[in-house]
Scaffold this motif. Sequence first.
Motif, PDB file in Angstrom:
ATOM      1  N   GLY A   1       0.766  -1.336  -0.094  1.00 57.29           N
ATOM      2  CA  GLY A   1       0.102   0.030   0.057  1.00 57.29           C
ATOM      3  C   GLY A   1       0.921   1.220   0.096  1.00 57.29           C
ATOM      4  O   GLY A   1       0.223   2.393   0.313  1.00 57.29           O
ATOM      5  N   LYS A   2       2.078   1.118  -0.626  1.00 59.24           N
ATOM      6  CA  LYS A   2       2.827   2.433  -0.446  1.00 59.24           C
ATOM      7  C   LYS A   2       2.442   3.262  -1.666  1.00 59.24           C
ATOM      8  O   LYS A   2       3.003   4.548  -1.762  1.00 59.24           O
ATOM      9  N   PHE A   3       1.774   2.803  -2.566  1.00 58.42           N
ATOM     10  CA  PHE A   3       1.602   3.630  -3.855  1.00 58.42           C
ATOM     11  C   PHE A   3      -0.092   3.376  -4.208  1.00 58.42           C
ATOM     12  O   PHE A   3      -0.336   2.676  -3.536  1.00 58.42           O
ATOM     13  N   SER A   4      -0.590   4.547  -4.579  1.00 59.52           N
ATOM     14  CA  SER A   4      -1.977   4.650  -5.012  1.00 59.52           C
ATOM     15  C   SER A   4      -2.431   3.398  -5.834  1.00 59.52           C
ATOM     16  O   SER A   4      -3.760   2.773  -5.633  1.00 59.52           O
ATOM     17  N   THR A   5      -1.606   3.121  -6.731  1.00 60.03           N
ATOM     18  CA  THR A   5      -1.944   1.849  -7.867  1.00 60.03           C
ATOM     19  C   THR A   5      -0.685   1.464  -8.359  1.00 60.03           C
ATOM     20  O   THR A   5       0.510   2.044  -8.269  1.00 60.03           O
ATOM     21  N   VAL A   6      -0.397   0.016  -8.310  1.00 56.45           N
ATOM     22  CA  VAL A   6       0.415  -0.847  -8.672  1.00 56.45           C
ATOM     23  C   VAL A   6      -0.061  -1.799  -9.703  1.00 56.45           C
ATOM     24  O   VAL A   6      -1.004  -2.421  -9.400  1.00 56.45           O
ATOM     25  N   ALA A   7       0.597  -1.788 -10.798  1.00 54.29           N
ATOM     26  CA  ALA A   7      -0.045  -2.503 -12.013  1.00 54.29           C
ATOM     27  C   ALA A   7       1.388  -2.959 -12.993  1.00 54.29           C
ATOM     28  O   ALA A   7       2.397  -2.061 -12.789  1.00 54.29           O
ATOM     29  N   LEU A   8       1.364  -4.109 -13.783  1.00 51.15           N
ATOM     30  CA  LEU A   8       2.074  -4.338 -14.781  1.00 51.15           C
ATOM     31  C   LEU A   8       2.031  -3.399 -15.768  1.00 51.15           C
ATOM     32  O   LEU A   8       1.073  -2.915 -16.292  1.00 51.15           O
ATOM     33  N   SER A   9       2.950  -3.113 -16.463  1.00 54.30           N
ATOM     34  CA  SER A   9       3.258  -1.843 -17.654  1.00 54.30           C
ATOM     35  C   SER A   9       2.142  -2.559 -18.813  1.00 54.30           C
ATOM     36  O   SER A   9       1.744  -1.472 -19.651  1.00 54.30           O
ATOM     37  N   SER A  10       2.069  -3.992 -18.693  1.00 52.20           N
ATOM     38  CA  SER A  10       0.985  -4.304 -20.063  1.00 52.20           C
ATOM     39  C   SER A  10      -0.340  -4.374 -19.622  1.00 52.20           C
ATOM     40  O   SER A  10      -1.041  -4.544 -20.652  1.00 52.20           O
ATOM     41  N   SER A  11      -0.596  -3.929 -18.502  1.00 50.95           N
ATOM     42  CA  SER A  11      -2.163  -3.634 -18.283  1.00 50.95           C
ATOM     43  C   SER A  11      -3.003  -2.482 -18.574  1.00 50.95           C
ATOM     44  O   SER A  11      -4.133  -2.591 -18.786  1.00 50.95           O
ATOM     45  N   GLY A  12      -2.120  -1.658 -19.470  1.00 49.63           N
ATOM     46  CA  GLY A  12      -2.794  -0.520 -20.152  1.00 49.63           C
ATOM     47  C   GLY A  12      -3.178   0.637 -19.291  1.00 49.63           C
ATOM     48  O   GLY A  12      -3.603   1.730 -19.417  1.00 49.63           O
ATOM     49  N   VAL A  13      -2.642   0.487 -17.938  1.00 48.65           N
ATOM     50  CA  VAL A  13      -2.788   1.600 -16.910  1.00 48.65           C
ATOM     51  C   VAL A  13      -1.725   2.607 -17.180  1.00 48.65           C
ATOM     52  O   VAL A  13      -0.674   2.266 -17.468  1.00 48.65           O
ATOM     53  N   ARG A  14      -2.024   3.937 -17.095  1.00 49.28           N
ATOM     54  CA  ARG A  14      -1.191   4.988 -17.347  1.00 49.28           C
ATOM     55  C   ARG A  14      -0.593   5.166 -16.006  1.00 49.28           C
ATOM     56  O   ARG A  14      -0.971   5.311 -14.873  1.00 49.28           O
ATOM     57  N   GLY A  15       0.848   5.541 -16.078  1.00 48.63           N
ATOM     58  CA  GLY A  15       1.546   5.428 -14.831  1.00 48.63           C
ATOM     59  C   GLY A  15       2.359   6.578 -14.617  1.00 48.63           C
ATOM     60  O   GLY A  15       2.835   7.446 -15.526  1.00 48.63           O
ATOM     61  N   ASP A  16       3.023   6.837 -13.446  1.00 51.11           N
ATOM     62  CA  ASP A  16       3.819   8.147 -13.245  1.00 51.11           C
ATOM     63  C   ASP A  16       5.297   7.614 -12.949  1.00 51.11           C
ATOM     64  O   ASP A  16       6.185   8.085 -13.180  1.00 51.11           O
ATOM     65  N   LEU A  17       5.443   6.235 -12.248  1.00 50.90           N
ATOM     66  CA  LEU A  17       6.735   5.617 -12.300  1.00 50.90           C
ATOM     67  C   LEU A  17       6.679   4.426 -12.824  1.00 50.90           C
ATOM     68  O   LEU A  17       5.776   3.665 -12.849  1.00 50.90           O
ATOM     69  N   LEU A  18       8.080   4.111 -13.157  1.00 57.51           N
ATOM     70  CA  LEU A  18       8.300   2.588 -13.867  1.00 57.51           C
ATOM     71  C   LEU A  18       9.363   1.972 -13.056  1.00 57.51           C
ATOM     72  O   LEU A  18      10.539   2.536 -12.988  1.00 57.51           O
ATOM     73  N   LEU A  19       9.147   0.665 -12.700  1.00 54.87           N
ATOM     74  CA  LEU A  19      10.108   0.004 -12.006  1.00 54.87           C
ATOM     75  C   LEU A  19      10.187  -1.298 -12.791  1.00 54.87           C
ATOM     76  O   LEU A  19       9.585  -1.838 -13.072  1.00 54.87           O
ATOM     77  N   THR A  20      11.364  -1.440 -13.163  1.00 50.61           N
ATOM     78  CA  THR A  20      11.806  -2.447 -14.068  1.00 50.61           C
ATOM     79  C   THR A  20      12.854  -3.405 -13.361  1.00 50.61           C
ATOM     80  O   THR A  20      13.572  -3.062 -12.495  1.00 50.61           O
ATOM     81  N   LEU A  21      12.774  -4.792 -13.221  1.00 51.01           N
ATOM     82  CA  LEU A  21      13.345  -5.985 -12.591  1.00 51.01           C
ATOM     83  C   LEU A  21      14.171  -6.621 -13.717  1.00 51.01           C
ATOM     84  O   LEU A  21      13.427  -7.265 -14.616  1.00 51.01           O
TER      85      LEU A  21
END
Length: 214
Positions: free
Chosen positions: A116-136
């Motif tokens: 719960g540290k971020f308002s939304t967490v999703a995979l980049s392939s989900s179609g959600v528009r994001g502010d931050l990108l975390l790559t592993l």
Amino acid sequence: MSAPRPGRRRLLALGATAPLLGALGTLAGCTLNDAPRRDFHVLRDAGAGAVPPAKPTAIERTLLLDVAASPTLYDSDHMVFSADGSSRSYFQFAQWSERPARSVLRLAEARLSAAGKFSTVALSSSGVRGDLLLTLRLDELYLDDARRPGRVHLSFTATLLDWRQRRLIARRSFSGTQDAATQDAAGMASAAGVVLAALLGELVDWAGASATAG
């Protein structure tokens, strides 16, 4: 040429302990019971059930997750072991149920969502528009069979970007080891889940702190 030592023969010959489906017919003159068994193992987050309930959101930003290209040796569903501590080999009759880099990504998404540290967490392939990108990027995952007991080594690199500004915020490598209870593929899968659980806990804290500072 000297015969392979017992530990290596065991790794090559054994996948793990999933039951056989039984003889369903013949293939090239052999029944399925006579054919070598190929076992598939799931990489799990051993600490998922112990994750505390999510706290109030601290960062009102959407975090997307993606996987980066792994070294060729680990960019497959083959399980890897080292017979001498330096070389690498594939298990002959045991595989991961999916490429471990994808498993790490999926399990990281679940952990970050639960935290719960971020308002939304999703995979980049989900179609959600994001502010931050975390790559592993999975750097290594193998069973060191040169020692007793065998020890699993797991490491990955995380890169956090401000996705809107295309700016690097932070990058860090995470690594850990865990002794395997048994010197085979099943022991490797179980130990990998334990060390992954610890590293995902570190990842959650790092991602939250880096996003706040960045």
